[in-house]
Design an enzyme around this catalytic site. Structure first.
Site, PDB file in Angstrom:
ATOM      1  N   GLY B 234      56.899 -22.499 -54.553  1.00 45.39           N
ATOM      2  CA  GLY B 234      56.766 -21.389 -53.616  1.00 45.39           C
ATOM      3  C   GLY B 234      57.294 -21.792 -52.247  1.00 45.39           C
ATOM      4  N   ILE B 461      51.007 -24.689 -57.369  1.00 42.77           N
ATOM      5  CA  ILE B 461      52.418 -24.295 -57.325  1.00 42.77           C
ATOM      6  C   ILE B 461      53.322 -25.512 -57.515  1.00 42.77           C
ATOM      7  CG2 ILE B 461      51.932 -22.304 -55.873  1.00 42.77           C
ATOM      8  CD1 ILE B 461      52.894 -23.923 -53.451  1.00 42.77           C
ATOM      9  N   THR B 463      51.826 -28.580 -56.654  1.00 38.40           N
ATOM     10  CA  THR B 463      51.213 -29.538 -55.748  1.00 38.40           C
ATOM     11  C   THR B 463      50.355 -30.563 -56.465  1.00 38.40           C
ATOM     12  OG1 THR B 463      49.397 -27.985 -55.578  1.00 38.40           O
ATOM     13  CG2 THR B 463      51.081 -27.867 -53.872  1.00 38.40           C
ATOM     14  N   PRO B 589      47.302 -40.904 -55.707  1.00 40.57           N
ATOM     15  CA  PRO B 589      48.523 -41.527 -55.180  1.00 40.57           C
ATOM     16  C   PRO B 589      49.786 -41.116 -55.940  1.00 40.57           C
ATOM     17  CG  PRO B 589      47.033 -43.171 -56.157  1.00 40.57           C
ATOM     18  CD  PRO B 589      46.282 -41.875 -56.105  1.00 40.57           C
ATOM     19  N   LYS B 658      43.697 -35.216 -45.601  1.00 42.91           N
ATOM     20  CA  LYS B 658      44.540 -34.296 -44.832  1.00 42.91           C
ATOM     21  C   LYS B 658      45.617 -33.763 -45.772  1.00 42.91           C
ATOM     22  CE  LYS B 658      43.981 -36.727 -40.395  1.00 42.91           C
ATOM     23  NZ  LYS B 658      44.652 -37.563 -39.366  1.00 42.91           N
ATOM     24  N   GLU B 662      53.390 -30.485 -46.690  1.00 36.04           N
ATOM     25  CA  GLU B 662      54.452 -30.075 -45.784  1.00 36.04           C
ATOM     26  C   GLU B 662      54.978 -31.177 -44.890  1.00 36.04           C
ATOM     27  OE1 GLU B 662      53.654 -25.653 -44.698  1.00 36.04           O
ATOM     28  OE2 GLU B 662      51.762 -26.501 -45.354  1.00 36.04           O
TER      29      GLU B 662
END
Ligand code: FES
Ligand code: FES
Lengths: 182, 696
Positions: B234, B461, B463, B589, B658, B662
């Protein structure tokens, strides 16, 4: 949409159909196809074999790659009507029963995909590519045109560049194929 | 029932749906075929601005197999119509070329495609304006930039500080329009059953699609079900529903049959969003020691006439480096162009290209090493808000990256290293991405057979969400991962936030942990007495997230690139790319490395290849397919590695993580452009770094 449609074509598009026998993953499918139908659409919309993916429908991404008589082809550029009596293999046909193909295992081990949408094409392409290399076909980066090509990372990258992966799994794809190839 | 098991979080578990994806069993949206389905093929506007006067519907209906041809003149009216991007077929106005203005429904894909190509539309075309310029008279200051930042922020007196600065960099950078191009084109299969609507849809959040579509059709959200177990990428473009979702639902309603609609690759360049082009002026003032005294970062960008989409391009500049005086601004112009939307790290990606290129120019102007320059400008607290950082390890990333990359002893002289046909150079840039978390709900269930099922309308998607949530749930339940099944990708599951803003794991993971904790408590209370139907518990994190302490929460990274530029052709190759990130605790990882390397790979693509070219004459993105819009292919990617430093941040979420989806793309293009300057002496300030810009 085409603004300059030729109006004389109205009604001239009555589908032309042909009966044929498709052999996919060793199963036989007697089928009537529209002559406009691509193998990709036949597989996905008619035979419920949705492993081959449509990424562009224009031969630009490789997501639809399948094997025809052992050679990799882009099924979005292949009209089904041309495939009577040819052996088609899709990603669904790579495994040996419940035992995954070594490339399938290597892809999982190396995390050679993320979204997985390019993956069936990458896998079929890799199977075809390994066969091409084994048959001695050189690529543009092959240093010696006469010997059998050695599938180092450069060779794999070059030979796999017809299969785009927007998730950017190339590093792992090359590692996975390299493990199987060497 | 539960024994102590080694922690699953932190282990490199293989993707739980991996086998489904390599065998072709994983089904994506368009691969669901309800009985009695019909195919819908959209019709696009061929003018960039104007009004539709008529569509020759009768002629289309004579084409073989055609069931319906729908346009503004005969379309059902939506319940809510704000005149925006999703008010599909609700107006005769054309706001941009390629806008969906009609749809043909037919028995087969071929019939629908053929007929859609023959639809005759009469337009009154109007003059269009599709060109972004920094001096466009229509530029204005938006109320806020995405999602809710002030458009302009000023601290101190940056003009006076610049005037007084012994060293000043003043440069204009630009980034082109870029299209997300996930490999799976957007697609929706819509089926009505009375007042209920089921959508098999490719998206980044089933709950959000449900809510949006329900409002448009004037139904309670419970009447809409959105099913999306697998999504073929996406990168932001599936974060918001786009017009095709509405068009599919409208078409299915009109014909009273299930309808399949796939956006074609070409159509994606008009109707599924893109990264706005940007023009950015950056001015940096520094003392002789390279300490910043002023930062001014101004961005000019575009949106469409139907929606204000204001990219937050200069927002990262508000917190990146210390400086007593600073101004960051955004100006927007509404053009007759397709509506821009989110694309991987919106704001940070174009903004940090400019800032991190300017920092490289400043390092050269000061005669300082670019790693050292960044370390010297490290702020102690968030420069804008004064808030403490929950953790900030940019310096550690720079140092560790420099060590691993072999940065020490780098000769700063540009254009002097020749290796065969190549001019070779190295560059560095920093990356950053904010840490967000949104409320979500989750359910956890102890099954009678000793297994657990965890349910949340999260999206995977690509990830690895399904995998990391399985690990997070297993640890929270103190159970091995093979006893935990996580169900996601369905709006019928507990409502969840989007896969976007790198906040999926943090948001969903918090809800999953709380649901699992509630389940263990419930099991405790029952003293191990499990009823035949199992036991279920749920959680909603709204209160928890509202109550969290205020911190500046950001992930950081440092990227190092080595490039080779062919002396004759100007062709640039990235020989090596190393990213070192500080992103809290890494849950998996294996999938994390893939995410970070994937982002960096897209960054290579952005630096060297990606550019959507606006055709001024016709108002169209000209190169709208994958043969002309180039994305990195396998041979473009050589040595890319992503690593991370240990970061223990107690102020984030139960996992201490975190987001990492991106940040990988953020500093890549600047690192490469800086390396190209080091290799050749040519500073490329407008992406992409094409050969013609290097061959002089
Ligand atoms: S779908 Fe066939 S090459 Fe893209
Ligand atoms: S895994 Fe997503 S495109 Fe390759």
């Amino acid at each position: 949409m085409n603004g300059e449609a030729d109006t004389t074509r109205w009604g001239a598009s009555t589908p032309v159909t042909v009966d044929l026998r498709l052999s996919v993953n060793r199963d036989e499918y007697p089928i009537t196809v529209d002559t406009r139908e691509t193998l990709l659409d036949t597989l996905r919309e008619r035979l419920d074999l949705t492993g081959a993916k449509k990424g562009c429908d224009h031969g630009q991404c490789g997501a639809c790659t399948v094997l025809v008589d052992g050679r990799r082809v882009k099924s979005c550029l292949t009209l089904t009507v041309t495939l009577d009596d040819r052996e088609i293999t899709t990603v669904e046909g790579l495994a040996d029963g419940d035992t995954p193909h070594p490339l399938q295992t290597a892809f999982v081990d190396h995390d050679a995909f993320q979204c997985g949408y390019c993956t069936p094409g990458q896998l079929c392409s890799a199977v075809g590519m390994l066969a091409e290399a084994a048959a001695g076909w050189p690529s543009v980066v092959t240093p010696d045109m006469n010997g059998a090509p050695r599938l180092d990372d450069d060779e794999i990258r070059e030979r796999m560049s017809g299969n785009l992966c927007r998730c950017g799994a190339y590093v792992n794809i090359v590692a996975a194929i390299g493990e199987v190839a060497r | 029932m539960t024994t102590t098991t080694p922690s699953s979080v932190g282990s490199g578990l293989d993707r739980v749906e991996g086998l489904d994806k390599v065998t072709g069993r994983a089904r994506y949206a368009f691969e669901y075929s309800p009985r009695d389905l019909a195919y819908a093929v959209p019709v696009q506007a061929v003018v960039a601005r104007g009004e539709i006067h008529a569509v020759d519907v009768d002629a289309v209906l004579k084409c073989p197999g055609v069931i319906a041809a729908i346009w503004y003149g005969n379309a059902p009216r939506l319940a809510s119509d704000d005149g925006g991007e999703l008010a599909v077929l609700q107006s005769p106005r054309v706001a941009y070329r390629g806008q969906y203005i009609g749809v043909v429904v037919a028995e087969t894909l071929h019939d629908a495609r053929e007929a859609a190509g023959l639809v005759r539309v009469e337009y009154a075309a109007e003059r269009h304006d599709v060109e972004l310029r920094a001096d466009h008279p229509g530029l204005y200051r938006p109320e806020v930039v995405n999602p809710d930042f002030p458009a302009d922020v000023e601290q101190g007196d940056p003009d006076a500080a610049l005037a007084a600065a012994p060293i000043v960099v003043d440069a204009v950078y630009s980034t082109p329009a870029e299209h997300n191009n996930p490999m799976e084109p957007h697609a929706t299969v819509a089926a009505w059953d009375g007042d209920g609507l089921t959508l098999h849809d490719s998206n980044q959040g089933a709950s959000a699609v449900r809510d949006t579509v329900a409002a448009l059709f004037g139904m309670p959200p419970a009447n809409v079900r959105v099913i999306s177990p697998h999504v073929g990428g996406g990168f932001g473009s599936k974060g918001l529903p786009h017009p095709h979702v509405v068009l599919a639902a409208l078409a299915a309603k009109q014909v009273g049959r299930p309808v399949k609609l796939a956006v074609t690759r070409q159509q994606m360049f008009a109707v599924t969003g893109y990264r706005t082009p940007t023009i950015q002026r950056v001015r940096l003032g520094a003392d002789a020691g390279g300490r910043l005294t002023a930062i001014v970062h101004e961005a000019f960008e575009q949106s469409s006439t139907v929606k204000e989409f204001a990219e937050q391009t200069t927002v990262p500049t508000r917190m990146m480096y210390a400086a007593p005086a600073r101004r960051t601004t955004h100006r927007l112009v509404r053009l007759d162009v397709p509506t821009p939307s989110w694309m991987r790290a919106p704001g940070e990606t174009p903004g940090m290209f400019a800032l991190e290129s300017a920092m490289d120019e400043l390092a050269i102007a000061c005669g300082l090493d670019p790693v050292e320059l960044r370390i010297r400008n490290e702020p102690e607290t968030d420069p804008e808000s004064g808030l403490p950082f929950s953790s900030r390890n940019l310096v550690a990333c720079l140092r560790e990256g420099a060590r691993r990359f072999g940065w020490a002893g780098r000769d700063p002289a540009p254009g002097v290293r020749r290796r065969g046909r190549l001019l070779v150079g190295t560059g560095v840039a920093a990356s950053t991405y904010p840490v967000y978390r949104r409320p979500s709900q989750a359910g956890a269930r102890a099954e009678p057979d000793g297994r657990f099922t965890v349910r949340i309308a999260a999206a995977d998607i690509g990830t690895g969400a399904r995998t990391v949530l399985t690990q997070i749930a297993a640890d929270a339940l103190r159970a091995p991962v093979d006893r935990v099944r996580v169900e996601i990708g369905d709006s019928a599951l507990p409502t969840a936030s989007l896969a976007g803003g790198s906040m999926g794991t943090a948001s969903w993971g918090t809800a999953v942990v709380r649901a699992c904790e509630a389940l263990l408590e419930e099991l405790d209370r029952r003293g191990g007495d499990l009823p035949v139907g199992g036991v279920e518990a749920g959680a909603d994190t709204t209160e928890e997230i509202r109550g969290q302490r205020r911190f500046a929460r950001h992930a950081f990274g440092a990227q190092f690139a080595e490039v080779g530029v062919d002396v004759d052709t100007g062709e640039t190759r990235v020989l090596r790319l190393l990213g070192v990130f500080a992103a809290g605790r890494i849950v998996n990882p294996k999938t994390a490395r893939s995410q970070l390397v994937g982002g960096m790979t897209m960054g290579v693509s952005m630096a060297l290849l990606e550019e959507s070219v606006m055709d001024r004459e016709f108002g169209d993105y000209l190169n709208h397919d994958l043969a002309q819009y180039h994305v990195a292919a396998c041979a473009d990617v050589r040595d890319i590695e992503a690593l991370w430093v240990e970061e223990d941040d107690p102020h984030l979420n139960p996992m201490g993580s975190k987001g990492i989806g991106e940040i990988g793309i953020v500093g890549t293009a600047a690192a490469i452009a800086n390396a190209v300057h080091h290799a050749t002496g040519v500073r490329i300030r407008d992406l992409p770094i094409r050969l013609d810009k290097l061959v002089r």
